[in-house]
Design an enzyme around this catalytic site. Structure first.
Site, mmCIF file in Angstrom:
data_model
loop_
_atom_site.group_PDB
_atom_site.id
_atom_site.type_symbol
_atom_site.label_atom_id
_atom_site.label_comp_id
_atom_site.label_asym_id
_atom_site.label_seq_id
_atom_site.Cartn_x
_atom_site.Cartn_y
_atom_site.Cartn_z
ATOM 1 N N ARG A 1 32.157 49.994 28.828
ATOM 2 C CA ARG A 1 31.332 50.333 29.989
ATOM 3 C C ARG A 1 32.012 49.861 31.273
ATOM 4 N NH1 ARG A 1 26.301 45.974 29.841
ATOM 5 N NH2 ARG A 1 27.566 44.082 29.921
ATOM 6 N N GLY A 2 31.462 50.279 32.393
ATOM 7 C CA GLY A 2 31.904 49.794 33.694
ATOM 8 C C GLY A 2 33.368 50.055 33.994
ATOM 9 N N ILE A 3 34.004 49.076 34.611
ATOM 10 C CA ILE A 3 35.400 49.196 35.013
ATOM 11 C C ILE A 3 36.302 49.398 33.803
ATOM 12 C CG2 ILE A 3 37.338 47.953 36.062
ATOM 13 C CD1 ILE A 3 35.240 46.626 37.933
ATOM 14 N N ARG B 1 31.686 43.548 22.429
ATOM 15 C CA ARG B 1 30.830 42.801 21.505
ATOM 16 C C ARG B 1 29.909 43.743 20.738
ATOM 17 N NH1 ARG B 1 28.314 37.801 24.843
ATOM 18 N NH2 ARG B 1 28.076 39.462 26.388
ATOM 19 N N GLY C 1 33.125 40.640 31.183
ATOM 20 C CA GLY C 1 32.640 39.604 32.091
ATOM 21 C C GLY C 1 31.130 39.579 32.174
ATOM 22 N N TYR D 1 30.142 31.544 38.726
ATOM 23 C CA TYR D 1 30.876 32.805 38.576
ATOM 24 C C TYR D 1 32.166 32.769 39.382
ATOM 25 C CZ TYR D 1 31.795 37.842 38.772
ATOM 26 O OH TYR D 1 32.378 39.088 38.694
ATOM 27 N N LYS E 1 36.204 33.221 38.130
ATOM 28 C CA LYS E 1 37.100 34.254 38.646
ATOM 29 C C LYS E 1 38.240 33.652 39.470
ATOM 30 C CE LYS E 1 35.049 37.817 36.826
ATOM 31 N NZ LYS E 1 35.718 38.625 35.782
ATOM 32 N N THR F 1 28.148 49.147 39.102
ATOM 33 C CA THR F 1 28.176 48.875 37.665
ATOM 34 C C THR F 1 26.818 48.313 37.256
ATOM 35 O OG1 THR F 1 28.913 46.573 37.900
ATOM 36 C CG2 THR F 1 30.636 48.276 37.788
#
EC number: 1.1.1.100
Length: 236
Positions: free
Chosen positions: A12-14, A34, A85, A147, A151, A182
């Site tokens: 999904r997403g990026i 996962r 993430g 977070y 990063k 997202t």
């Protein structure tokens, strides 16, 4: 083209957008998530000989087993993308310790473990790694201290690793997105945030994916952090 690209967080997403672009270029994809069923759906949508794998990146044995399975069924991994993430927004004084740990394990330790596992074959053949960071890791943000730490740590790790493995023809880079549409930003009111973005809007996952693919394929770039944020870093 028979080169293999493993995308962790590729369902999904990026990560999914990266997988789509790499598949279009003729690479074989390992979609890692996962949730195996979701990963299988993504792999199936790509067409061709792409495979799905289940892995919890925070567990070293999971990571090692996944790389063994990828090499068995697809061959050695040439390209690695770490796009898995999580985020648990909260002021530090209200942040649960378990939420700090889960973010550190998924966002930072997970990428360290996948990179370590990838080294076993990349040291022999070379390779390219892109870790997906965040503008928050460079600039910080209220309510995202944990977070941001994960990063920001990812940037330091990636640059150090780039120095360690450059002579083995392995490149390591980071893409640092800003506000991208997202699941992670779905709860945000774009109208409120976009006034601080010079380009006036949230980004699309495909726009970040183009930056990731650029770094994956650029033979003379390593240790670089490419910001993809519509100019947000100019205002914060």
């Amino acid at each position: 083209m028979d080169k293999v690209c493993a995308v962790f967080g590729g369902s999904r997403g990026i990560g999914r957008a990266v997988a789509q672009l790499m598949a279009q270029k003729g690479y074989r994809l390992a979609i890692v998530s996962r949730n195996l069923e979701v990963a299988k759906v993504t792999a199936g949508e790509l067409g061709g000989n792409h495979l799905a794998f289940r892995c919890d990146v925070a567990k070293e044995q999971d990571v090692q087993s996944t790389f063994q399975e990828m090499e068995k069924h697809l061959g050695p991994v040439n390209f690695l993308v770490n796009a898995a993430g999580i985020n648990r927004d909260s002021l530090l004084v209200r942040t649960k310790t378990e939420d700090m740990i889960s973010q550190l394990h998924t966002n930072l330790l997970g990428s360290m473990l996948t990179c370590k596992a990838a080294m076993k074959t990349m040291i022999q053949q070379g390779g390219s790694i892109v870790n997906v960071g965040s503008i928050i890791g460079l600039k910080g943000n209220v309510g995202q201290s944990a977070y941001s730490a994960t990063k920001g740590g990812l940037v330091g790790f990636s640059r150090s690793l780039a120095k360690e493995v450059a002579r083995k023809k392995i490149r390591v880079n980071v893409v640092a997105p800003g506000f991208i549409r997202t699941d992670m930003t779905r709860h945000l009111k774009e109208e409120h945030f976009k006034k601080n973005i010079p380009l006036g809007r949230f980004g699309e996952t495909l726009e970040v994916a183009h930056a990731v693919v650029f770094l994956l394929e650029s033979p003379y770039i390593t240790g670089h952090v490419l910001i993809v944020d519509g100019g947000l870093q100019l205002t914060v």
